[in-house]
Design a protein around this motif. Sequence first.
Motif, mmCIF file in Angstrom:
data_model
loop_
_atom_site.group_PDB
_atom_site.id
_atom_site.type_symbol
_atom_site.label_atom_id
_atom_site.label_comp_id
_atom_site.label_asym_id
_atom_site.label_seq_id
_atom_site.Cartn_x
_atom_site.Cartn_y
_atom_site.Cartn_z
ATOM 1 N N VAL A 1 0.857 -1.183 0.000
ATOM 2 C CA VAL A 1 0.000 0.000 0.000
ATOM 3 C C VAL A 1 0.894 1.234 0.000
ATOM 4 O O VAL A 1 1.823 1.341 0.796
ATOM 5 C CB VAL A 1 -0.904 0.011 1.247
ATOM 6 N N ILE A 2 0.620 2.159 -0.909
ATOM 7 C CA ILE A 2 1.334 3.441 -0.913
ATOM 8 C C ILE A 2 0.379 4.458 -0.287
ATOM 9 O O ILE A 2 -0.676 4.745 -0.842
ATOM 10 C CB ILE A 2 1.712 3.862 -2.344
ATOM 11 N N TYR A 3 0.741 4.978 0.880
ATOM 12 C CA TYR A 3 -0.170 5.879 1.584
ATOM 13 C C TYR A 3 -0.143 7.290 1.044
ATOM 14 O O TYR A 3 -1.095 8.041 1.203
ATOM 15 C CB TYR A 3 0.139 5.877 3.091
ATOM 16 N N SER A 4 0.976 7.672 0.432
ATOM 17 C CA SER A 4 1.045 9.017 -0.112
ATOM 18 C C SER A 4 2.208 9.087 -1.100
ATOM 19 O O SER A 4 3.186 8.345 -0.980
ATOM 20 C CB SER A 4 1.255 10.010 1.042
ATOM 21 N N ILE A 5 2.087 9.980 -2.062
ATOM 22 C CA ILE A 5 3.170 10.190 -3.029
ATOM 23 C C ILE A 5 3.390 11.688 -3.125
ATOM 24 O O ILE A 5 2.418 12.456 -3.145
ATOM 25 C CB ILE A 5 2.792 9.677 -4.444
ATOM 26 N N SER A 6 4.645 12.110 -3.185
ATOM 27 C CA SER A 6 4.857 13.523 -3.453
ATOM 28 C C SER A 6 6.055 13.679 -4.387
ATOM 29 O O SER A 6 7.000 12.882 -4.360
ATOM 30 C CB SER A 6 4.981 14.286 -2.133
ATOM 31 N N THR A 7 5.989 14.668 -5.265
ATOM 32 C CA THR A 7 7.055 14.808 -6.265
ATOM 33 C C THR A 7 7.611 16.225 -6.279
ATOM 34 O O THR A 7 6.944 17.176 -5.882
ATOM 35 C CB THR A 7 6.523 14.521 -7.690
ATOM 36 N N SER A 8 8.864 16.326 -6.713
ATOM 37 C CA SER A 8 9.460 17.640 -6.976
ATOM 38 C C SER A 8 10.240 17.495 -8.280
ATOM 39 O O SER A 8 10.140 16.461 -8.944
ATOM 40 C CB SER A 8 10.385 18.034 -5.825
ATOM 41 N N LEU A 9 11.048 18.491 -8.615
ATOM 42 C CA LEU A 9 11.753 18.424 -9.899
ATOM 43 C C LEU A 9 12.577 17.137 -10.025
ATOM 44 O O LEU A 9 12.550 16.474 -11.047
ATOM 45 C CB LEU A 9 12.669 19.655 -10.055
ATOM 46 N N SER A 10 13.307 16.795 -8.952
ATOM 47 C CA SER A 10 14.191 15.632 -9.096
ATOM 48 C C SER A 10 13.967 14.548 -8.038
ATOM 49 O O SER A 10 14.818 13.691 -7.846
ATOM 50 C CB SER A 10 15.652 16.091 -9.062
ATOM 51 N N THR A 11 12.833 14.599 -7.356
ATOM 52 C CA THR A 11 12.556 13.567 -6.350
ATOM 53 C C THR A 11 11.126 13.079 -6.469
ATOM 54 O O THR A 11 10.217 13.860 -6.748
ATOM 55 C CB THR A 11 12.665 14.142 -4.906
ATOM 56 N N VAL A 12 10.960 11.784 -6.235
ATOM 57 C CA VAL A 12 9.607 11.295 -6.023
ATOM 58 C C VAL A 12 9.657 10.498 -4.716
ATOM 59 O O VAL A 12 10.551 9.675 -4.511
ATOM 60 C CB VAL A 12 9.057 10.494 -7.234
ATOM 61 N N ALA A 13 8.745 10.839 -3.801
ATOM 62 C CA ALA A 13 8.787 10.221 -2.477
ATOM 63 C C ALA A 13 7.500 9.445 -2.225
ATOM 64 O O ALA A 13 6.408 9.886 -2.592
ATOM 65 C CB ALA A 13 8.970 11.291 -1.406
ATOM 66 N N PHE A 14 7.654 8.279 -1.588
ATOM 67 C CA PHE A 14 6.521 7.416 -1.291
ATOM 68 C C PHE A 14 6.432 7.164 0.198
ATOM 69 O O PHE A 14 7.452 6.955 0.850
ATOM 70 C CB PHE A 14 6.709 6.044 -1.954
ATOM 71 N N LEU A 15 5.225 7.138 0.684
ATOM 72 C CA LEU A 15 5.015 6.787 2.088
ATOM 73 C C LEU A 15 4.473 5.360 2.123
ATOM 74 O O LEU A 15 3.437 5.071 1.518
ATOM 75 C CB LEU A 15 4.001 7.747 2.712
ATOM 76 N N VAL A 16 5.198 4.481 2.816
ATOM 77 C CA VAL A 16 4.800 3.064 2.848
ATOM 78 C C VAL A 16 4.956 2.522 4.266
ATOM 79 O O VAL A 16 5.566 3.172 5.123
ATOM 80 C CB VAL A 16 5.683 2.217 1.893
ATOM 81 N N HIS A 17 4.455 1.327 4.497
ATOM 82 C CA HIS A 17 4.661 0.704 5.798
ATOM 83 C C HIS A 17 6.117 0.251 5.919
ATOM 84 O O HIS A 17 6.681 -0.258 4.946
ATOM 85 C CB HIS A 17 3.719 -0.496 5.963
ATOM 86 N N SER A 18 6.700 0.414 7.109
ATOM 87 C CA SER A 18 8.121 0.084 7.276
ATOM 88 C C SER A 18 8.422 -1.378 6.940
ATOM 89 O O SER A 18 9.500 -1.688 6.434
ATOM 90 C CB SER A 18 8.572 0.369 8.704
ATOM 91 N N ASN A 19 7.453 -2.258 7.191
ATOM 92 C CA ASN A 19 7.677 -3.684 6.865
ATOM 93 C C ASN A 19 7.883 -3.922 5.379
ATOM 94 O O ASN A 19 8.397 -4.956 4.985
ATOM 95 C CB ASN A 19 6.455 -4.523 7.276
ATOM 96 N N ASP A 20 7.432 -2.982 4.551
ATOM 97 C CA ASP A 20 7.501 -3.190 3.101
ATOM 98 C C ASP A 20 8.781 -2.645 2.480
ATOM 99 O O ASP A 20 9.036 -2.856 1.290
ATOM 100 C CB ASP A 20 6.291 -2.522 2.409
ATOM 101 N N VAL A 21 9.584 -1.923 3.276
ATOM 102 C CA VAL A 21 10.744 -1.236 2.692
ATOM 103 C C VAL A 21 11.694 -2.222 2.011
ATOM 104 O O VAL A 21 12.149 -1.998 0.888
ATOM 105 C CB VAL A 21 11.495 -0.417 3.774
ATOM 106 N N LYS A 22 11.957 -3.317 2.691
ATOM 107 C CA LYS A 22 12.928 -4.276 2.155
ATOM 108 C C LYS A 22 12.493 -4.811 0.776
ATOM 109 O O LYS A 22 13.286 -4.826 -0.173
ATOM 110 C CB LYS A 22 13.069 -5.446 3.133
ATOM 111 N N SER A 23 11.233 -5.214 0.696
ATOM 112 C CA SER A 23 10.786 -5.802 -0.574
ATOM 113 C C SER A 23 10.714 -4.730 -1.669
ATOM 114 O O SER A 23 10.940 -5.016 -2.843
ATOM 115 C CB SER A 23 9.450 -6.513 -0.399
#
Length: 457
Positions: free
Chosen positions: A341-363
């Motif tokens: 599940v992606i809880y939030s997405i935010s973008t800028s000129l050179s970054t795209v950031a995703f908010l996810v559950h910490s358990n999912d980071v590895k995969s």
Amino acid sequence: MITVMKFGGTSVGSPEALQRVAKIIIDGSGSKIIVVSAMSGITNFLVKGVDGLPDSRNDLIEEFEKKHADVASQLFDGESLAEFMKDFEERMGRFRNLLSDEAASKDPYYKDNITSQGERFSSLILSHVLRSAGVRSVALTSEDCGIYAEGRPLSGSADLRKSESMMNIKVKPYIDEGVIPVITGFYGIKNDGLPLTFGRGGSDYSAAVVANAMNADLLEIWTDVDGFMSADPRIIPDAIKIEEMNFSEAAELAYFGAKVLHPRTIEPVRIKHIPLKVRNSFKPEEPGTIIHHLRRPRDDMLRSVAMKTDLSIIAINSAEIAYHPEMVARIIEKIAENEVVIYSISTSLSTVAFLVHSNDVKSIFAKLNTLDPGDIERIEVKNDMALVCAVGDNLLSKCGVSAEIFTAVKEAKANVEMISEGASDVSLNFVVPMSRVTDVVKILHNKYVGSESDEGL
Ligand code: ASP
Ligand code: MG
């Protein structure tokens, strides 16, 4: 008037609970259609057991049978027990056959079939409790009703149109006759007739699908809490029960924080304007929370402040990524392969950031590593993040609301790491470090829930 009443695992989890539920059903007015979860603990038991098959087969079936037979022996005797045992043996026989059916075990949907077994037995027991109280009732499986589903294993969605036409043929006659159907929650059937579950906690969604299909006048979700709260009472002791709210507010709250209702419950009833009540089966005198279309003007700015902890922000840096939407698409596609599940997405000129559950980071990292190395310059991860979800009807159409909220966040000495505003007009979501989140929730709740907001808003 048709009411669909759904009872969760704890509400059908013991002989006493089942008796209490039968009384609630009998006391209710108009025509009733019942949807049930498995008895509490049963689905977990099946989910664990299925991995040990075929070796665990005998233990699994023995324990499963014992758990249900014990409850039944406390509820029925004499003729009512004999009647129950006849149906029970028949269903147990089918379950036993399924467990030794080697061909079936190779089906990708086999787990759906096994884990949906709990509902078949809880519905049978409850229907017999009603019958032994002198009420006409029938236990129906999703197969009997024609509740249709589609999708991948363990994460089905209902086919609302097909379910509606089938249920009108298969269930409506019972209603017209004054018989109370007790229907299995949690799963539907695919076009091949085999079960597909709606994801854990999916019986709430099943009940909404049944309400939609039967054009019910009301959906009642009977659970073990009084309703939706203005905040988690473990954090905010003076949190108040929400008496009413609209579908959008409830959907945001169910999704982001409160574990009162499965988030997917809202849509099938919202589209048919069927009001939904959340009630406590252990305190039937409580009115619960009503969720409907109404937008009544209110004085307080926020209805509720929910939070979700143990999240991480994954920020992906790549030069001028904003000019390469196809790259953003590739990244999202990669992440989505894991069904996280992606809880939030935010973008800028050179970054795209995703908010996810910490358990999912590895995969997620494993997936991102399969991208072309030229696509990504750097990946940064921030752990121990929490999402705050401030919910209030029409929140974002009021001028100055964000300024108010972020001033309160500053008071809690919290740095805002990510913001999602405007995606929904009923909620403002932002991310702060987990160490500060309870203070943020406390201050926001104190200032803006249940009391008049500041002048000028
Ligand atoms: N029995 C299923 C589960 O535990 C469905 C439900 O309870 O809603 O996930
Ligand atoms: Mg539940």
